[in-house]
Motif scaffolding. Structure first.
Motif, mmCIF file in Angstrom:
data_model
loop_
_atom_site.group_PDB
_atom_site.id
_atom_site.type_symbol
_atom_site.label_atom_id
_atom_site.label_comp_id
_atom_site.label_asym_id
_atom_site.label_seq_id
_atom_site.Cartn_x
_atom_site.Cartn_y
_atom_site.Cartn_z
ATOM 1 N N VAL A 1 0.844 -1.190 0.000
ATOM 2 C CA VAL A 1 0.000 0.000 0.000
ATOM 3 C C VAL A 1 0.876 1.235 0.000
ATOM 4 O O VAL A 1 1.756 1.376 0.853
ATOM 5 N N ASP A 2 0.654 2.132 -0.936
ATOM 6 C CA ASP A 2 1.332 3.426 -0.950
ATOM 7 C C ASP A 2 0.442 4.410 -0.205
ATOM 8 O O ASP A 2 -0.567 4.887 -0.726
ATOM 9 N N TRP A 3 0.801 4.706 1.029
ATOM 10 C CA TRP A 3 -0.053 5.509 1.878
ATOM 11 C C TRP A 3 -0.083 6.980 1.468
ATOM 12 O O TRP A 3 -0.911 7.737 1.978
ATOM 13 N N ASN A 4 0.769 7.388 0.584
ATOM 14 C CA ASN A 4 0.760 8.785 0.134
ATOM 15 C C ASN A 4 -0.046 8.975 -1.148
ATOM 16 O O ASN A 4 -0.080 10.066 -1.700
ATOM 17 N N SER A 5 -0.646 7.895 -1.649
ATOM 18 C CA SER A 5 -1.505 8.023 -2.826
ATOM 19 C C SER A 5 -2.973 7.954 -2.404
ATOM 20 O O SER A 5 -3.284 7.733 -1.228
ATOM 21 N N GLU A 6 -3.887 8.099 -3.351
ATOM 22 C CA GLU A 6 -5.319 8.065 -3.035
ATOM 23 C C GLU A 6 -5.743 6.639 -2.707
ATOM 24 O O GLU A 6 -5.419 5.696 -3.436
ATOM 25 N N LEU A 7 -6.435 6.483 -1.611
ATOM 26 C CA LEU A 7 -6.846 5.159 -1.162
ATOM 27 C C LEU A 7 -8.285 4.881 -1.575
ATOM 28 O O LEU A 7 -9.089 5.804 -1.764
ATOM 29 N N PRO A 8 -8.651 3.596 -1.674
ATOM 30 C CA PRO A 8 -10.022 3.234 -2.102
ATOM 31 C C PRO A 8 -11.026 3.272 -0.960
ATOM 32 O O PRO A 8 -12.085 2.663 -1.054
ATOM 33 N N SER B 1 6.009 0.414 1.751
ATOM 34 C CA SER B 1 5.239 -0.560 2.520
ATOM 35 C C SER B 1 4.706 0.101 3.775
ATOM 36 O O SER B 1 5.346 0.969 4.350
ATOM 37 N N CYS B 2 3.534 -0.336 4.209
ATOM 38 C CA CYS B 2 2.921 0.301 5.374
ATOM 39 C C CYS B 2 3.439 -0.272 6.683
ATOM 40 O O CYS B 2 3.259 0.324 7.734
ATOM 41 N N GLY B 3 4.029 -1.456 6.646
ATOM 42 C CA GLY B 3 4.619 -2.004 7.859
ATOM 43 C C GLY B 3 3.622 -2.713 8.753
ATOM 44 O O GLY B 3 3.957 -3.115 9.860
ATOM 45 N N ASN B 4 2.362 -2.910 8.319
ATOM 46 C CA ASN B 4 1.352 -3.586 9.121
ATOM 47 C C ASN B 4 0.939 -4.874 8.412
ATOM 48 O O ASN B 4 0.489 -4.839 7.267
#
Length: 727
Positions: A588-595, A715-718
């Motif tokens: 997951v790229d946390w700096n992009s738009e999420l669904p 990576s989100c690390g979770n």
């Protein structure tokens, strides 16, 4: 429990002081004895620090060095005599005062200076700066008299009272020298010799090149012997009156420039074969004086000659203190430039011969020299590159050579001055111009600087142009400010890295402030970011379970755009938890738009460097808090590093059980620079490796949410196991 541990830690002394028991009498006796012993040593050490001659003169090897110093002193003295006369033209005072300026400063520097090789005396750049002040405070217009009232004068127009003008200019130059000396002594006493560090090489190069240009312009008028409104004149004035050029002076000047530059080139190319550099300036001066006297150039061709050189010394005079306010600003820049030139040249030879120069003592040495010489009608002293090169290359070992060179100047003052009176001023000006070659050659440094560092090249160019347009003092200040501005602009943190410096010990009383500063510096709260990411992952889990979010090899696409509007409180569908799943990797790229409709704070950094250079200790509360901070940042994929820590810090952390599998010693670096280089290497390496993905139980397809602009996954690390029904 934590309070008890803290209290227990505070009650136990962290260190033990061991010393023998002392009674009051024993302590007083020991302290008194040591005080007497230390006072003698301190007095001797202080005397040697103030008078460095006491350090080296008693150990002077008479048989090995004396002859070399004598030969060097004689050669340097001849050059100093000529340069003293020539540089007096730059100060706009009668040339005889240049001899005083080549003599008096050496007498005090011999006792106070720490450089063994520099030749103390006038330098063209500093002389021109002094001359600018002299001309601004005593222009010719202030000394106009009616020609009809002048005794023996045929002209009826306005004339210049040269005697009054020269006397005032000498007073201004000597007063300025006295004030510069006071400032230099103050700088030395305040231990601010470090100020020369701010005069970077590009700045000095641009400044001295501009000064060389202005020196050239000022001497061109004398070579041509054309009259201008101002003493030094400008290029426009000179070319407007170029039709009045004196041919005899022009020929003498051009020949002197050509011969001096040619012989200097020979000296440079064959310096390993020629035991002593050819003193071409002295030779040319002797020949030119003889020709001028024999041909009577002054009467036959109206050539400009020295005319009068005073014999002997003038009595010392106090400075005109009332003029201090008018010259204080210029005196600051002159004091710094004169010091910087001397120390720069001195350090070159100190490095070559393996001895040290004390910057603060040099300030004091030159300050007292200028105060002393200012009382004897001299102008500001520093050192000259060419003259110092002569002193060193002819075998000079110590300032004994400097004292002998002063003796040669003394002979010129007492006996030889009369013989130099027929010398043409154009020859002296030509000698000055010939010695500017090295400074003009610095122009060729600009292309090299531009290739190596464009900002340094801009500093060089800006300082040079500013010094030409604004004048040397304002130009130097402008260049210094511009250079400092570029340092501020260049001190930018690498992309994705934040550097936070702590300037005090860290303990229970300031740990909350540290956490607050950390949040302010990075721009986010690591705990809130982690919680928001968990919330977003749970929502993605629900979408996948409901079949509203489909995984492909490249990206998630939506079966229904309504999936973004699922409320946070939507209950979980437990009946699907038993559906067989297959573990795959998801990133997951946390700096992009999420669904999903969850506002996850952006994390613009991947590394955090904590500069502990000023942290002398950490208490147990600080240790535990920093461990927590590291873990909070690690779980949102921000690596934490430590830099510039003190030696005892690692031992403190080990005793506090700080290190484990997550917090390791390889997170600590000696300097911030080391940490930044390590981070860059790690990022370069990771870009070439397969990214670490999130593991989620969905159909066996690799899923990646990527930023389409940068294509750099984070990576989100979770790690969550998300069940998904088979399709």
């Amino acid at each position: 429990m934590v309070f008890l541990e803290i209290l227990n830690f505070l009650c136990k002394p962290p260190y033990v002081v061991a010393r023998p028991l002392l009674s009051e009498a024993a302590f007083a006796e020991q302290h008194e004895r040591r005080a007497r012993h230390c006072s003698r040593k301190k007095a001797l050490r202080a005397a040697k620090a103030l008078l460095p001659v006491l350090e080296w003169l008693p150990r002077y090897p008479l048989r090995e060095w004396l002859l070399s110093d004598v030969i060097s002193g004689v050669s340097t003295g001849l050059v100093a005599t000529l340069q003293g006369l020539a540089y007096a033209l730059l100060v706009a005072v009668p040339v005889g005062y240049g001899l005083y300026s080549a003599f008096f400063p050496i007498l005090t520097y011999f006792f106070l200076g720490t450089s063994r090789h520099i030749s103390v005396g006038p330098f063209p750049v500093v002389s021109l700066m002094v001359g600018s002040v002299v001309l601004s405070m005593a222009p010719d217009d202030n000394f106009l008299i009616d020609g009809s009232n002048a005794t023996g004068a045929n002209s009826t127009g306005p004339l210049i009272d040269t005697a009054a003008r020269d006397a005032q200019r000498v007073l201004i130059a000597s007063t300025l020298t006295f004030l510069v000396g006071i400032l230099q002594v103050v700088f030395g006493v305040l231990q601010i010799g470090f100020i020369v560090r701010y005069l970077a090489d590009p700045l000095v190069g641009g400044f001295t090149t501009a000064a060389a240009f202005q020196v050239f312009v000022s001497q061109l008028k004398i070579v041509l012997n054309v009259s201008t409104k101002n003493y030094n004149g400008t290029l426009i004035e000179i070319f407007e009156r170029i039709g009045t050029t004196n041919i005899a002076d022009l020929i003498a000047g051009l020949l002197t420039i050509f011969i001096c530059m040619m012989v200097k080139e020979i000296n440079d190319r064959f310096k390993h074969k020629i035991p002593v550099p050819i003193p071409i300036e002295v030779i040319v001066t002797i020949i030119a004086t003889g020709i001028s006297y024999a041909a009577d150039l002054e009467k036959k061709y109206n050539a400009g000659i020295v005319k009068s050189i005073p014999r002997g010394f003038l009595p010392p005079e106090p400075p005109a203190v009332g003029l201090f306010s008018e010259m204080i600003a210029a005196s600051f820049s002159i004091a710094i430039v004169a010091y910087a030139i001397a120390v720069s040249v001195g350090k070159v030879y100190a490095t070559k011969y393996d001895y040290a120069i004390d910057g603060n003592q040099e300030f004091i040495a030159f300050g007292i020299s200028n105060i002393f010489s200012g009382a004897f009608s001299c102008f500001v002293a520093t050192t000259a590159l060419s003259r110092t090169a002569v002193q060193e290359s002819t075998g000079g070992k110590t300032q004994v050579a400097g004292i002998i060179s002063a003796g040669i100047v003394l002979i010129a003052i007492l006996a030889l001055g009369k013989l130099l009176e027929p010398l043409q001023k154009s020859v002296l000006a030509a000698v000055v111009i010939a010695n500017l070659k090295g400074m003009f050659m610095q122009v060729f440094d600009v292309p090299r600087l531009w290739r190596q560092n464009k900002v340094d090249a801009m500093i060089w160019i800006f300082t040079c142009v500013a010094s030409i347009i604004l004048g040397l003092d304002l130009g130097l200040l402008a260049g210094l400010l511009f250079g400092l501005l570029t340092v501020v602009l260049r001190a930018v943190e690498p992309e994705g890295v934040k550097i936070l410096r702590f300037s005090s010990p860290i303990f229970y009383a300031n740990i909350d402030g540290l956490k607050s500063s950390l949040k302010s510096t990075v721009g986010f709260d690591a705990v809130k970011v982690y919680n928001k990411r968990l919330k977003a992952l749970r929502k993605i889990q629900k979408l996948i379970k409901k079949g509203k979010l489909k995984a492909t090899k490249v990206f998630f696409f939506f079966l229904s755009f309504l999936s973004q509007r699922i409320p946070d409180e939507e209950p979980e569908d437990n009946e699907d938890l038993q559906v067989p799943t297959k573990e795959v990797e998801i990133q997951v790229d946390w700096n992009s738009e999420l669904p999903v409709k969850v506002n996850v704070p952006k994390v613009p950094i991947h590394s955090l460097i904590l500069d502990f250079g000023a942290v002398s200790f950490l208490d147990i509360v600080a240790v535990r808090s920093i461990r927590t901070i590291i873990r909070e940042f690690e779980r949102i994929d921000v690596r934490v590093y430590f830099a510039s820590y003190q030696d005892n810090l690692i031992a403190q952390l080990e005793k506090s059980a700080f290190f484990d599998d997550v917090v390791r010693k390889d997170m600590f670096f000696l300097t911030v620079h080391d940490a930044v280089l390590y981070i860059r290497n790690q990022m370069t390496y990771s870009d070439n490796q397969d990214p670490i993905f999130e593991k989620v139980n969905i159909p066996s397809t690799t899923v990646s949410l990527r930023n389409s602009e940068h294509q750099t996954p984070l990576s989100c690390g979770n790690y969550l196991k998300v069940p998904q029904r088979s399709m």
